[in-house]
Enzyme design. Structure first.
Site, mmCIF file in Angstrom:
data_model
loop_
_atom_site.group_PDB
_atom_site.id
_atom_site.type_symbol
_atom_site.label_atom_id
_atom_site.label_comp_id
_atom_site.label_asym_id
_atom_site.label_seq_id
_atom_site.Cartn_x
_atom_site.Cartn_y
_atom_site.Cartn_z
ATOM 1 N N GLU A 126 0.942 -1.157 -0.045
ATOM 2 C CA GLU A 126 0.042 0.026 -0.032
ATOM 3 C C GLU A 126 1.003 1.286 -0.075
ATOM 4 O OE1 GLU A 126 -2.899 -0.233 3.067
ATOM 5 O OE2 GLU A 126 -3.723 -1.912 2.332
ATOM 6 N N ARG A 241 10.767 -15.468 -4.061
ATOM 7 C CA ARG A 241 12.171 -14.925 -3.784
ATOM 8 C C ARG A 241 13.148 -16.123 -4.752
ATOM 9 N NH1 ARG A 241 11.115 -13.708 2.201
ATOM 10 N NH2 ARG A 241 9.944 -11.717 1.845
ATOM 11 N N GLN A 277 43.745 -9.045 -21.446
ATOM 12 C CA GLN A 277 43.687 -9.954 -20.156
ATOM 13 C C GLN A 277 42.996 -9.408 -18.934
ATOM 14 O OE1 GLN A 277 47.261 -11.164 -17.704
ATOM 15 N NE2 GLN A 277 46.697 -13.422 -18.119
ATOM 16 N N GLN A 335 29.166 -2.212 -19.601
ATOM 17 C CA GLN A 335 30.564 -1.579 -19.770
ATOM 18 C C GLN A 335 31.344 -2.154 -20.802
ATOM 19 O OE1 GLN A 335 31.425 1.147 -17.997
ATOM 20 N NE2 GLN A 335 33.528 1.002 -18.387
ATOM 21 N N GLY A 338 31.143 -0.865 -24.428
ATOM 22 C CA GLY A 338 31.679 0.488 -24.518
ATOM 23 C C GLY A 338 30.184 1.216 -24.773
ATOM 24 N N GLU A 362 9.559 -8.324 -3.784
ATOM 25 C CA GLU A 362 9.632 -9.706 -3.115
ATOM 26 C C GLU A 362 10.389 -9.831 -1.723
ATOM 27 O OE1 GLU A 362 7.979 -12.407 -4.570
ATOM 28 O OE2 GLU A 362 7.621 -11.978 -6.318
ATOM 29 N N ASN A 365 16.278 -6.282 -0.311
ATOM 30 C CA ASN A 365 17.421 -7.219 0.255
ATOM 31 C C ASN A 365 17.788 -6.576 1.549
ATOM 32 O OD1 ASN A 365 17.085 -8.371 -2.229
ATOM 33 N ND2 ASN A 365 19.208 -7.805 -3.146
HETATM 34 C C1 LIG Z 1 7.929 -2.417 -10.036
HETATM 35 C C2 LIG Z 1 7.413 -2.951 -8.802
HETATM 36 C C3 LIG Z 1 6.639 -3.875 -9.039
HETATM 37 C C4 LIG Z 1 5.984 -4.391 -7.753
HETATM 38 N N1 LIG Z 1 4.905 -5.029 -7.858
HETATM 39 C C5 LIG Z 1 4.132 -5.458 -6.572
HETATM 40 C C6 LIG Z 1 2.875 -6.006 -6.864
HETATM 41 O O1 LIG Z 1 2.517 -6.757 -7.900
HETATM 42 N N2 LIG Z 1 2.524 -6.445 -5.807
HETATM 43 C C7 LIG Z 1 2.725 -5.919 -4.529
HETATM 44 O O2 LIG Z 1 1.916 -6.030 -3.368
HETATM 45 N N3 LIG Z 1 3.833 -5.153 -4.191
HETATM 46 C C8 LIG Z 1 4.627 -4.751 -5.487
HETATM 47 N N4 LIG Z 1 5.396 -3.898 -5.456
HETATM 48 C C9 LIG Z 1 5.862 -3.362 -4.083
HETATM 49 C C10 LIG Z 1 7.245 -3.837 -3.587
HETATM 50 O O3 LIG Z 1 7.075 -5.084 -2.875
HETATM 51 C C11 LIG Z 1 7.696 -2.734 -2.238
HETATM 52 O O4 LIG Z 1 8.190 -1.923 -3.074
HETATM 53 C C12 LIG Z 1 8.740 -3.280 -1.409
HETATM 54 O O5 LIG Z 1 8.281 -4.517 -0.603
HETATM 55 C C13 LIG Z 1 9.336 -2.397 -0.529
HETATM 56 O O6 LIG Z 1 8.248 -1.464 0.058
HETATM 57 P P1 LIG Z 1 8.326 0.150 -0.032
HETATM 58 O O7 LIG Z 1 8.660 0.439 -1.661
HETATM 59 O O8 LIG Z 1 7.167 0.614 0.620
HETATM 60 O O9 LIG Z 1 9.482 0.502 0.676
HETATM 61 P P2 LIG Z 1 10.051 0.741 2.468
HETATM 62 O O10 LIG Z 1 9.393 -0.534 2.890
HETATM 63 O O11 LIG Z 1 9.335 2.073 2.721
HETATM 64 O O12 LIG Z 1 11.496 0.624 2.485
HETATM 65 C C14 LIG Z 1 12.259 1.831 2.161
HETATM 66 C C15 LIG Z 1 13.746 1.397 2.431
HETATM 67 O O13 LIG Z 1 13.888 0.946 3.882
HETATM 68 C C16 LIG Z 1 14.306 -0.221 4.205
HETATM 69 N N5 LIG Z 1 13.686 -0.963 5.222
HETATM 70 C C17 LIG Z 1 12.455 -0.887 5.515
HETATM 71 N N6 LIG Z 1 12.231 -1.410 6.945
HETATM 72 C C18 LIG Z 1 13.511 -1.883 7.146
HETATM 73 C C19 LIG Z 1 14.000 -2.660 8.330
HETATM 74 N N7 LIG Z 1 13.313 -2.955 9.262
HETATM 75 N N8 LIG Z 1 15.532 -2.649 8.209
HETATM 76 C C20 LIG Z 1 16.241 -2.249 7.302
HETATM 77 N N9 LIG Z 1 15.909 -1.459 6.377
HETATM 78 C C21 LIG Z 1 14.489 -1.495 6.162
HETATM 79 C C22 LIG Z 1 13.950 -0.825 2.621
HETATM 80 O O14 LIG Z 1 14.854 -2.220 2.429
HETATM 81 C C23 LIG Z 1 14.382 0.172 1.541
HETATM 82 O O15 LIG Z 1 15.567 0.114 1.326
HETATM 83 C C24 LIG Z 1 6.425 -3.476 -6.464
HETATM 84 C C25 LIG Z 1 7.457 -2.534 -6.474
HETATM 85 C C26 LIG Z 1 7.989 -2.340 -7.794
HETATM 86 C C27 LIG Z 1 8.794 -1.142 -7.644
#
Ligand SMILES: Cc1cc2nc3c(=O)[nH]c(=O)nc-3n(C[C@H](O)[C@H](O)[C@H](O)COP(=O)(O)OP(=O)(O)OC[C@H]3O[C@@H](n4cnc5c(N)ncnc54)[C@H](O)[C@@H]3O)c2cc1C
Length: 380
Positions: A126, A241, A277, A335, A338, A362, A365
């Protein structure tokens, strides 16, 4: 210990690879530009059994294991990671219906999912909750005969394109236990979509918000039991994943194959550039990285298939390792091309763009590392 693929697994890989080369690769750039994938592609993929890869055979699915499924995604991604990843999302939904749906729900939705006449999207994220998905706010309020849904899902792959959506919504109190999963079909009254998101990669997949403003659903559209939706949504993620990792692996391998070929023809300072190389070492490093990624991914898939207690940790480790390795390799391939690597005609820049998001979705990372570290600390 046997690291070899079986004959059947080789055949699965080859079938997906051949399909991708014939039906996807020649169109991938056009679909990337057009921002959509023709819907006619999906029933063709479904004819190969790819609409329900790990839906049980009793339910009419292909009944593959997770390792076998990664072979499909690795092979298809060699033609286009965006198409392969979209197929993975549909398959995640099909599996949720098969595993948790009532007989009536399965009867209604599985045939269409398997034939891919009904393409499914997965709606968890959301605007205000991504990584912390259990904080979702979309409400499904009980009515006399079912539920009324109100809320917005963000970043939905296939939003406004798919035929049906599995939506995680709150039927109870705060937290994961208050969440249920429901199926909404396109065209439902009160269902609308946001504008098309302009993205860096995965451009052929339309991404939009999915908005629900008082969508009435009959009780039969509840997937499984009330309050279990979050666990169903998470159940698919270990495998998801693996799939997304396989998409990184296949596309990066395609980039490396193309780079090897390019370097054997491109000349600089009187020789083909594969004779330097310094560049040979980079080729070797990429080969090592991708082979390590492949082995690790397949080990994680094997853990999931065999129900190993540390399967979730391995899926998270593989996702982090393989998606980052894939992006590093794709970037190096650009890269080594080029200036030509930067041009769309060579196909490498698309791979770089497509793979970047695999580190974000998913579960990001960072979240993968959180899963791994929690297990390590917990097991002390
Ligand atoms: C192209 C695309 C397609 C997608 N398709 C779908 C879909 O089909 N269905 C669906 O449900 N979702 C979908 N998503 C959503 C996606 O799963 C989320 O963007 C993702 O889970 C990250 O959530 P967020 O963007 O709200 O980032 P946030 O949760 O706000 O995170 C922001 C940053 O904070 C870091 N972070 C957050 N919490 C922690 C923690 N506890 N410790 C350390 N770091 C943290 C995150 O790793 C990230 O770097 C899609 C996203 C994209 C970009």
């Amino acid at each position: 210990m046997d690291f070899a693929l079986t004959e059947e697994q080789v055949a699965i890989f080859d079938m997906a690879r051949a399909f991708g080369e014939e039906h996807v690769a020649p169109n991938a750039a056009d679909w990337d530009n057009a921002g959509t994938i023709p819907k006619e592609l999906w029933p063709k993929l479904a004819e190969l059994g790819f609409g329900g890869l790990y839906v049980s055979e009793e339910s009419g699915g292909t009944g593959l294991g997770r390792l076998d499924a990664t072979l499909v995604f690795e092979a298809l991604s060699m033609s286009c990671a965006s198409v392969a990843a979209f197929l993975s999302i549909h398959n995640m939904c099909a599996k949720m219906i098969d595993s948790f749906g009532s007989d009536a729900l399965k009867e209604r939705f599985l045939p269409g999912a398997l034939s891919m006449e009904t393409v499914f999207s997965y709606c968890l994220t959301e605007p205000g909750s991504g990584s912390d998905a259990a904080a979702l706010k979309t409400k499904a309020e009980a009515t006399a005969n079912g539920y009324t849904l109100t809320g917005t899902k963000a970043f939905i792959s296939g939003g406004g394109y798919s035929d049906a959506y599995i939506v995680m919504a709150r039927t109870g109190g705060d937290g994961a236990k208050g969440i249920s999963a429901l199926v909404i079909e396109d065209g439902a009254q009160g269902l609308s979509y946001g504008g098309l998101e302009a993205k860096m990669g995965w451009k052929s997949q339309p991404t939009r918000q999915v908005q629900m403003d008082g969508v009435n659903l009959p009780a039969e559209n509840l997937l499984g039991e009330e309050g279990k939706g979050f666990s169903y949504a998470m159940a698919g993620l270990d495998g998801g994943r693996l799939n997304i990792s396989a998409c990184s692996l296949g596309a990066a391998q395609a980039a490396l194959d193309a780079t090897l070929h390019y370097m054997s023809e491109r000349k600089a300072f009187g020789q083909t550039i594969d004779q330097f190389q310094a560049l040979q070492f980079r080729l070797a490093d990429m080969e090592i990285e991708l082979q390590a990624a492949r082995t690790f991914l397949r080990q994680a898939a094997w853990k999931l298939d065999t129900g190993a207690p540390d399967a979730t940790k391995y899926c998270a480790m593989a996702k982090k390792f393989v998606t980052e390795a894939g992006s590093r390799v794709a970037d190096q391939c650009l890269q080594l091309h080029g200036g030509y690597g930067y041009l769309a005609d060579y196909g490498i820049e698309k791979i770089v763009r497509d793979l970047r998001v695999h580190q974000i979705l998913e579960g990001t990372n960072e979240i993968m590392r959180m899963i791994v570290a929690r297990q390590m600390i917990g097991n002390k």
